[in-house]
Design an enzyme around this catalytic site. Structure first.
Site, PDB file in Angstrom:
ATOM      1  N   ASP A 247       0.824  -1.207   0.000  1.00  0.00           N
ATOM      2  CA  ASP A 247       0.000   0.000   0.000  1.00  0.00           C
ATOM      3  C   ASP A 247       0.862   1.264   0.000  1.00  0.00           C
ATOM      4  O   ASP A 247       1.951   1.285   0.573  1.00  0.00           O
ATOM      5  CB  ASP A 247      -0.892  -0.004   1.248  1.00  0.00           C
ATOM      6  CG  ASP A 247      -2.012   1.009   1.168  1.00  0.00           C
ATOM      7  OD1 ASP A 247      -2.349   1.440   0.042  1.00  0.00           O
ATOM      8  OD2 ASP A 247      -2.552   1.378   2.222  1.00  0.00           O
TER       9      ASP A 247
ATOM     10  N   ASN B 275     -10.459  -2.716  -6.602  1.00  0.00           N
ATOM     11  CA  ASN B 275      -9.629  -1.829  -7.418  1.00  0.00           C
ATOM     12  C   ASN B 275     -10.203  -1.599  -8.816  1.00  0.00           C
ATOM     13  O   ASN B 275      -9.828  -0.630  -9.494  1.00  0.00           O
ATOM     14  CB  ASN B 275      -8.209  -2.383  -7.550  1.00  0.00           C
ATOM     15  CG  ASN B 275      -7.395  -2.261  -6.278  1.00  0.00           C
ATOM     16  OD1 ASN B 275      -6.439  -3.007  -6.075  1.00  0.00           O
ATOM     17  ND2 ASN B 275      -7.754  -1.333  -5.411  1.00  0.00           N
TER      18      ASN B 275
END
Length: 247
Positions: free
Chosen positions: A21, A69
């Site tokens: 991340d 996503n």
């Protein structure tokens, strides 16, 4: 003594999972587009894979692209898919040279045809490698995994292949996308976010978490060593008391 020398080779996690991340924030700090962060993250991936393999970790799972996503801007998703294809193409020879097997988990049928083709070829080329298994979680989420496992199990119950009364945790695990893999013992998450983001929900039941504020493109071998050293300093009780473990 350097960090690698502090790692206890006799107490390694068999399986490490990583939530990579911070690419977008890293790019923003540099004044670039989000895809610049994704491109710059390749070095972090390479170093993490190398470090894990060199230490003797058996499985390394990288959360590369979640089902959520897909809701990102179309331009970013398209660029990510192109980056995925080119990266797999470039890195397959290196994986093979280093005796690393590639596998995937997730709804890979939802990926563009070019991605599916590169993945199939890389998996086939590396299928006999034995040093470490690198697992890419692509179009993956923990809820998707549990749902698809329940659907497949229900179909087998309906066919009479399995009796509902015989379903156990162990038998259910065989329907998950991670069937045959040990559960992760260590989860590493970069960027300081303290959540698991729908990742390996079933498999992380007793996993140790290591969260670092470092953004993923800056992650290097020594940072993986730090995570493993932290893991090795913990007492893993699995619901028992410390006194029970001593006996």
């Amino acid at each position: 003594m350097n960090l690698r020398e502090k790692v206890d080779a006799g107490n390694l996690p068999r399986h490490i999972a990583v939530i990579m991340d911070g690419n977008g924030r890293w790019a923003k700090q540099k004044g670039g587009l989000r895809i610049f962060g994704h491109q710059s993250a390749i070095t972090a991936v390479r170093e993490t894979v190398e470090a894990a393999a060199e230490l003797g970790v058996e499985y390394l799972t990288l959360y590369a692209f979640s089902t959520e996503n897909w809701s990102r801007p179309a331009l970013e998703v398209s660029a990510l898919m192109q980056l995925l294809v080119s990266t797999i193409r470039k890195e397959t020879a290196t994986l093979n040279k280093n005796n690393i097997r590639l596998q995937t988990i997730g709804d890979t049928n939802s990926l563009p045809a070019s991605c599916q083709k590169e993945l199939r070829e890389a998996i086939e080329i590396t299928k006999d490698n034995t040093r470490m298994t690198l697992v890419l979680a692509l179009s993956y989420s923990g809820r998707w995994d549990i749902t698809q496992a329940a659907q497949r199990l229900a179909m087998d119950v309906a066919k009479g292949v399995v009796a509902a009364s015989d379903v156990t945790e162990k038998s259910f695990e065989q329907y998950l996308s991670t069937a045959g893999m040990p559960d992760p013992e260590l989860l590493v998450r970069t960027s300081g976010e303290q959540r698991i983001s729908n990742f390996l929900l079933w498999q992380l039941a007793y996993t140790e978490f290591y969260i670092t504020d470092l953004l993923w493109p800056d992650f290097r071998k020594e940072h993986l060593y730090e995570a493993i050293i932290s893991f090795q300093q913990r007492e893993r009780r699995f619901g028992k008391t410390s006194e029970q473990l001593i006996k």
